[in-house]
Design an enzyme around this catalytic site. Structure first.
Site: not given
Ligand code: 28G
Length: 642
Positions: A427, A500, A502, A504
């Site tokens: 990403e 990541d 997180d 997102d």
């Protein structure tokens, strides 16, 4: 000497040899000695309760996990018969618990089991593989009890009290010298009992976990049976008709089917044989598909929805958006396939097909509005498929002229043998840059992705091909998509999603997984898809080596370990990584990409129901369940990984 201590009759010797064989080769009887096999022990016992329920005598099944991993199962059936068995000369109850396959070989009358775990081996196997087993029976006005250790009778059945009730209660402690672990997982048992409750309408099954400080408890009872099952599976989808279509037929092979179409594009058909989830499908599924295709085509022709010159609708068009559960009961099931979860009995195809033919066509005649809604959906699916075919041909023609060009963003590896190669789908551009520099370019390829991904749940195949985000993924993997997907053509043995840690990142991960799940399913089934695990923290201090921690527990453990070496917490610096972009190429290699040290999570298909649920929640049209899900999991991002 020992041999002569007891006077064993010929029957008893056979019994002991039988149970000895079970203890010598437990895997052959219970599948495995891992936790999976351990859970099968519970299913075997509960299956006996379910058989009693199917016979019409039991309405309540209570399962408890007591402290110390003792399992207790109780039913309110007739109670296992207590009188002396004419053949074994011991009580029927003791026979059931000590003679291998007692259910099938003894008893004469209704001697066959229709429920039954994957192995359907019965109580004697559970007894043989338990440290101890206690069986309590209420019947004929009395309470009776017997007790075994490692399958051997320690206390024969005796009357210990009076009771007007009837039922059977079994407690056992699995043998820890046989099983790798005795830790039952509440959620695993809970899911299976929910499934059994759906499949056995009206039966109440409760499960209580009394091991921890706060007991967990669930109770399942579905008057609607399979109808409730389909409603449950569709709870986050938009149904096209209510209630689900229910068709049922008794006979040599009893068949029960519930169907509900939704506005989704996927096809979700779950099949069961004797309450066992036949994940690989088989003859019942085949019969269902054939019947369904014929019924809808006939209906469409007869009602002039399909014109004379128009082609028949294809099976896949008729199954777009379908959720169905099929349950059949087969006396001598033959299970085939890689995981022995594919029904092989050939007679079942025709039985299910003609049943669907008769009962479903009658249903459609009586419910023209439902028929119309479903057929409209089928016809638009058929048009979309036609459009997709044209788009595909265009792509094919193009690739035949030009030589297949790999996506410009892809940094390919030098080795060309897929078995050695892996592609990281990363990403963001900056993380992509670090990954390109940090990788081992011999076998690691990097494909950076960025921007908003196409929501595949809401798209049909024709759009996927032309999508500028997914197209590079398709071309890089090199094996096509959908019906054309050919796993032998994959260019990388490992497809690793690196995002990541997180919300997102979880979103990107879920989008990609949805895409693989819907359009490259064999890739997941075959275990080629992985999730990279970047560290969450770096713990460092001058003079000691940096320590990377991948979870909060990991961090705590590191603190403890360092404290033991006299390094206290307050002297340490902690960096919390918010994204992959914060790591330099070398760090990224050390922590996340070096096969020697990295952690990869293999994505498993095991739980297609769960996966579909999460995808649907996150991607579907219904906003509320999605928000609830994200709120529930925002703290625990790991849960977004299937
Ligand atoms: C609580 C944990 C597990 C069971 C019964 C009830 C009968 C039974 C069980 O019979 C022997 C062999 C085939 C008939 C049957 C009672 C007929 C009349 C039963 C259980 C005799 C076994 N009365 N409930 N076995 N059969 N519950 N729960 O195991 O011919 S096992």
């Amino acid at each position: 000497m020992e041999k002569f201590e007891h006077e064993y009759g010929a029957e008893q010797i056979q019994v002991l040899e039988g149970l000895e064989a079970v203890r010598k080769r437990p895997g052959m009887y219970i599948g495995s000695t891992s936790v999976r096999g351990l859970h099968h022990m519970v299913y075997e016992i509960v299956d006996n309760c379910v058989d009693e329920a199917l016979a019409g005598y039991c309405t309540d099944i209570k399962v408890e996990i007591e402290p110390g991993n003792i399992v207790s199962v109780e039913d309110n059936g007739r109670g296992i018969p207590v009188e002396i068995h004419p053949k074994t000369k011991i009580s029927t109850a003791e026979t059931v618990y000590t003679v291998l396959h007692a259910g099938g070989k003894f008893g004469g009358d209704s001697g066959y089991k229709v429920s039954g775990g994957l192995h359907g081996v019965g109580a004697s196997v559970v007894n043989a593989l338990s440290n101890w087993t206690e069986v309590t029976i209420q019947r004929d006005g009395g309470i009776y009890q017997m007790y075994f250790e490692k399958g051997k009778t320690v206390k024969k059945l005796e009357k210990i009290g009076e009771s007007e009730k009837t039922g059977t209660k079994v407690r056992f402690l699995a043998d820890d010298t046989i099983f790798e672990s005795l830790e039952y997982e509440f959620e695993v048992l809970e899911k299976r009992f929910r499934e059994i409750a759906f499949l056995t309408k009206g039966v109440k099954i409760s499960i209580e976990d009394k091991r921890g400080e706060t007991p967990k408890k669930s109770e399942f009872c579905f008057e609607g049976g399979l109808i409730s099952f389909v409603e449950f599976l569709n709870k986050n989808k938009e149904p096209l008709h209510k209630p689900p279509i229910y068709i049922e037929k008794d006979g040599e092979v009893p068949v029960e089917i519930a169907i509900q179409y939704t506005s989704a594009y996927s096809e979700n058909i779950y099949t069961f044989t004797n309450n066992i989830n036949t994940i690989e499908g088989g003859t019942h599924l085949e019969g269902f598909k054939r019947g369904l295709t014929k019924v809808f085509n006939d209906y469409a022709r007869n009602h002039n929805i399909l014109k004379d010159k128009e082609q028949n609708l294809q099976g896949e068009d008729i199954r777009e958006g379908i959720t169905a559960v099929i349950s059949v009961k087969v006396k001598e099931p033959q299970f085939e396939g890689q995981t022995k979860t594919k029904l092989g009995n050939s007679e079942v195809t025709g039985i299910v097909q003609s049943m669907v033919n008769d009962v479903l066509s009658a249903f459609l005649e009586e419910n023209p509005a439902v028929a119309k809604t479903i057929l409209e959906k089928c016809i638009s699916a058929s048009r979309a498929r036609e459009a997709a075919r044209k788009a595909r041909e265009l792509v094919r023609r193009k690739s035949a002229l030009e030589t297949t060009t790999l996506p410009g963003k892809l940094a390919d590896c030098s080795d060309k043998n897929p078995d050695n190669c892996e592609v990281y789908i990363v990403e963001g551009d900056s993380a992509g840059g670090s990954a390109k520099q940090g990788r081992d370019r011999k076998f690691q390829a990097i494909l950076p992705l960025w921007g908003k991904m196409l929501n595949v749940e809401k798209s049909r195949a024709d759009k996927i091909y032309g999508n500028d985000k997914l197209n590079p993924v398709i071309v890089a993997i090199g094996a096509g998509i959908g019906a054309d997907f050919d796993i032998t053509k994959i260019r990388y043995g490992k497809v690793i999603i690196m995002a990541d840690a997180d919300v997102d990142g979880a979103h990107i991960r879920t989008l990609l997984l949805t895409f693989f799940f819907r359009y490259m399913r064999p890739l997941i089934e075959n275990g080629n898809v992985y999730l990279a695990q970047p560290p969450l923290y770096k713990v460092y201090k001058k003079g000691i080596q940096d320590v990377y921690c991948y979870t909060d527990e990991d961090l705590e453990r590191t603190f403890k370990e360092l404290e033991e070496k006299g390094i206290t917490r307050d002297t340490l610096s902690i960096q919390r990584y918010k994204g992959l972009g914060e790591m330099n190429p070398e760090q990224l290699w050390d922590t996340t990409m070096n096969p020697e040290t990295r952690i990869l999570i293999q994505v498993k298909m095991e739980d297609a129901i769960k996966a579909d649920e999460i995808f649907t929640i996150l991607m579907g049209d219904e906003v509320n369940p999605r928000r609830e899900f994200i709120e529930k999991n925002a703290k625990n991002v790991k849960n977004l990984d299937i």
